[in-house]
Design an enzyme around this catalytic site. Structure first.
Site, PDB file in Angstrom:
ATOM      1  N   TRP A 186       0.860  -1.194   0.000  1.00 55.09           N
ATOM      2  CA  TRP A 186       0.000   0.000   0.000  1.00 55.09           C
ATOM      3  C   TRP A 186       0.888   1.232   0.000  1.00 55.09           C
ATOM      4  CZ3 TRP A 186      -0.472   4.050   3.630  1.00 55.09           C
ATOM      5  CH2 TRP A 186      -1.375   5.045   3.204  1.00 55.09           C
ATOM      6  N   GLU A 226      -2.937  -2.996  -2.591  1.00 59.19           N
ATOM      7  CA  GLU A 226      -4.118  -2.464  -1.889  1.00 59.19           C
ATOM      8  C   GLU A 226      -4.503  -1.104  -2.465  1.00 59.19           C
ATOM      9  OE1 GLU A 226      -3.359  -1.736   2.279  1.00 59.19           O
ATOM     10  OE2 GLU A 226      -5.456  -1.308   2.725  1.00 59.19           O
ATOM     11  N   LYS A 228      -7.056   2.339  -3.059  1.00 59.70           N
ATOM     12  CA  LYS A 228      -7.710   3.268  -2.143  1.00 59.70           C
ATOM     13  C   LYS A 228      -8.350   4.379  -2.945  1.00 59.70           C
ATOM     14  CE  LYS A 228      -6.662   5.800   2.060  1.00 59.70           C
ATOM     15  NZ  LYS A 228      -5.805   5.850   3.234  1.00 59.70           N
ATOM     16  N   ASP A 259      -9.516  -3.394   1.221  1.00 63.84           N
ATOM     17  CA  ASP A 259      -9.687  -2.806   2.558  1.00 63.84           C
ATOM     18  C   ASP A 259     -11.072  -2.164   2.532  1.00 63.84           C
ATOM     19  OD1 ASP A 259      -9.787  -0.621   4.478  1.00 63.84           O
ATOM     20  OD2 ASP A 259      -7.648  -0.939   4.825  1.00 63.84           O
ATOM     21  N   HIS A 262     -11.768   1.562   1.877  1.00 66.04           N
ATOM     22  CA  HIS A 262     -11.123   2.199   0.734  1.00 66.04           C
ATOM     23  C   HIS A 262     -11.989   2.383  -0.500  1.00 66.04           C
ATOM     24  CE1 HIS A 262      -6.692   1.421   2.103  1.00 66.04           C
ATOM     25  NE2 HIS A 262      -7.445   1.984   3.024  1.00 66.04           N
ATOM     26  N   HIS A 286      -8.296  -6.384   4.226  1.00 63.02           N
ATOM     27  CA  HIS A 286      -8.026  -5.603   5.424  1.00 63.02           C
ATOM     28  C   HIS A 286      -9.396  -5.298   5.997  1.00 63.02           C
ATOM     29  CE1 HIS A 286      -3.761  -3.694   5.153  1.00 63.02           C
ATOM     30  NE2 HIS A 286      -3.745  -4.972   5.490  1.00 63.02           N
ATOM     31  N   ASP A 294     -12.412   6.670   5.632  1.00 63.87           N
ATOM     32  CA  ASP A 294     -11.559   5.535   5.999  1.00 63.87           C
ATOM     33  C   ASP A 294     -11.021   5.757   7.422  1.00 63.87           C
ATOM     34  OD1 ASP A 294      -9.977   3.255   5.755  1.00 63.87           O
ATOM     35  OD2 ASP A 294      -8.295   4.373   4.887  1.00 63.87           O
ATOM     36  N   ASP A 296     -10.912   3.912  10.075  1.00 63.78           N
ATOM     37  CA  ASP A 296     -10.269   2.793  10.773  1.00 63.78           C
ATOM     38  C   ASP A 296     -10.760   2.614  12.202  1.00 63.78           C
ATOM     39  OD1 ASP A 296      -8.445   1.383   8.893  1.00 63.78           O
ATOM     40  OD2 ASP A 296      -7.600   3.382   8.661  1.00 63.78           O
ATOM     41  N   ASP A 326      -7.190  -4.353  10.032  1.00 65.85           N
ATOM     42  CA  ASP A 326      -6.508  -3.074   9.855  1.00 65.85           C
ATOM     43  C   ASP A 326      -7.359  -1.952  10.437  1.00 65.85           C
ATOM     44  OD1 ASP A 326      -4.948  -0.956   9.083  1.00 65.85           O
ATOM     45  OD2 ASP A 326      -5.481  -1.046   6.964  1.00 65.85           O
TER      46      ASP A 326
HETATM   47  C1  RNT Z   1      -4.109   2.840   4.568  1.00 61.89           C
HETATM   48  C2  RNT Z   1      -4.142   1.368   4.375  1.00 61.89           C
HETATM   49  C3  RNT Z   1      -2.985   0.613   4.947  1.00 61.89           C
HETATM   50  C4  RNT Z   1      -2.627   1.030   6.351  1.00 61.89           C
HETATM   51  C5  RNT Z   1      -1.717   0.056   7.064  1.00 61.89           C
HETATM   52  C6  RNT Z   1      -1.118   0.665   8.291  1.00 61.89           C
HETATM   53  O1  RNT Z   1      -5.265   3.463   4.216  1.00 61.89           O
HETATM   54  O2  RNT Z   1      -5.335   0.844   4.851  1.00 61.89           O
HETATM   55  O3  RNT Z   1      -3.244  -0.734   4.852  1.00 61.89           O
HETATM   56  O4  RNT Z   1      -3.750   1.207   7.149  1.00 61.89           O
HETATM   57  O5  RNT Z   1      -0.786  -0.421   6.202  1.00 61.89           O
HETATM   58 ZN    ZN Z   2      -5.510  -1.262   4.800  1.00 56.35          ZN
END
Ligand code: RNT
Ligand code: ZN
Length: 417
Positions: A186, A226, A228, A259, A262, A286, A294, A296, A326
């Protein structure tokens, strides 16, 4: 009713729908979840003093953050002790333990020796293996927010080297645990405002990735990319977009990592999983929870998580979909956050394993959508909790782990300041 009586009654209810709770528990024990190392210290890592960057952010300032490797190891150990089921460790390169090399070498020179303590730790904890992430952020070599797509050759070359070293480290990690190691790429690259050129950065990224993938160990390394949609301060354009990476992965025979923070808010990863299963042997995830962006947030037992688990289980894809976590929440006890996310994932998988998928598919194929809705509603209130509780009891765990975390907070975390 004690636990067991509740379990026996639940077992009967599920058996009426032709579901074997014992088989579900057995299967759940086999599905690995890769635990991210970065929940415990707000994604800071060990290898330099740069602030977190790349458009990702932790918010909150709860007490007791791990400040060094001893504290992070101790916290992960505590968290793991409360997590049921098969676990892997998901490491970021920024968690390298450099020892005498500190200040002498940079991310373009890391090797397996800088992760030896992590290997020992994972072995001691009986983990199923380690997954690896090159860290393309929080570093002075990120130039104008760019890494692998930078127009500056020196910058690109530094990050390509980091990618290559990561592939080598991953190959060693795969061998040590006798399980392939997922390497997830990523990068934060993108622009805050309208760019003049959207193609060249993507062509440079493509070329950089080609170089990283030139000569990797196919037996032990599973590379993933990955995508986004945007990040904070990177709102207008992301080089590694969904279309870019899906086409790249498919042409190169590597893996896409999805993810679920994303994508555009009405897109769902649960729907993307079966789309990719039509074309790919493996998919990586993720699992996170995005609230409006995003963000998290900690993964909890909510509808989209259940849908994701359903797509994995009912398509018989538990060995094809590599599940990783994640998220990073600094506003609550970080160990509570870790465990809740992992348990929610497991609970969602158990929920999915206890669904009469055959009956549901039959209703769909017959076009009996009344029955389909009826069954879909019915499964929502089946006695999942009683099977979950039994599952935990067999592993020596309880559903309520709040007190365990609070005790650790009092005796360990409160002493850090
Ligand atoms: C960022 C991605 C990535 C990170 C990690 C820490 O938007 O999701 O995967 O969160 O690598
Ligand atoms: Zn991620």
């Amino acid at each position: 009713m004690d636990n067991n009586a509740r379990y026996l009654s639940a077992k009967k209810s599920y058996a009426e729908l032709n579901i074997d709770t014992e088989k579900a528990i057995e299967k759940l024990l086999e599905i690995p979840v890769s635990i991210h190392c970065w929940q415990g210290d707000d994604v800071i890592g060990f290898d330099n003093d740069s602030a977190l960057s790349g458009g990702i952010q932790t918010t909150g300032n709860y007490m007791g953050k791990a400040r060094n490797k001893e504290e992070l190891f101790a916290d992960i150990k505590k968290a793991l002790s409360l997590m049921p089921g098969k676990k892997r460790l998901n490491l970021h390169a920024s968690y390298a333990i450099l020892g005498d090399d500190a200040g002498k070498i940079d991310r373009d020179k890391y090797s397996i020796k800088h992760f030896k303590e992590w290997i020992d730790f994972a072995k001691e904890e009986g983990l199923d293996g380690i997954d690896f992430n090159p860290t393309f952020f929080a570093h002075p070599m990120v130039k104008d927010g760019l890494t692998l797509s930078s127009p500056d050759k020196t910058t690109r070359e530094f990050w390509i080297e980091h990618g290559k070293r990561s592939m080598e480290i991953a190959s060693e990690l795969g061998k040590v645990f006798n399980k392939p190691c997922l390497v997830n790429i990523w990068i934060p690259d993108g622009y805050k405002d309208v760019p003049a050129d959207r193609l060249s950065p993507r062509l440079r990224l493509k070329d950089s990735l080609d170089k990283i993938l030139e000569n990797y160990d196919k037996k032990w390394v599973i590379p993933a990319v990955e995508s986004k949609v945007f990040g904070i301060g990177v709102e207008s354009y992301t080089v590694g977009s969904n279309e870019f990476y899906q086409n790249y992965a498919s042409q190169k025979g590597i893996c896409c990592l999805l993810d679920n923070g994303h994508y555009h808010p009405t897109e769902t990863v649960s729907d993307k999983i079966p789309s990719l299963l039509a074309f790919y042997d493996k998919i990586a995830l993720h699992v996170t929870r995005s609230v409006r962006w995003d963000s998290d947030h900690v993964v909890i037992f909510e509808d989209e998580l259940k849908e994701i688990a359903k797509e994995i289980v009912r398509n018989d894809a538990t060995e094809k979909v590599m599940i990783g976590l994640d998220y990073f929440d600094a506003s609550i006890n970080r160990i509570y956050a870790w465990v809740t996310g992992q348990r929610s994932m497991q609970k969602a998988l158990l929920y999915a394993l206890l669904i009469p998928n055959g009956l549901l598919k039959e209703a769909q194929d017959k076009g009996d959508f009344t029955l389909l809705m009826h069954l879909n509603e019915k499964i929502k209130t089946l006695p999942l909790f009683d099977v979950w509780d039994e599952y935990l009891a067999r592993l020596g765990l309880r559903d309520d782990f709040y007190k365990d975390v609070k005790d650790y907070e009092k005796t360990v975390l409160a002493k850090r300041n």
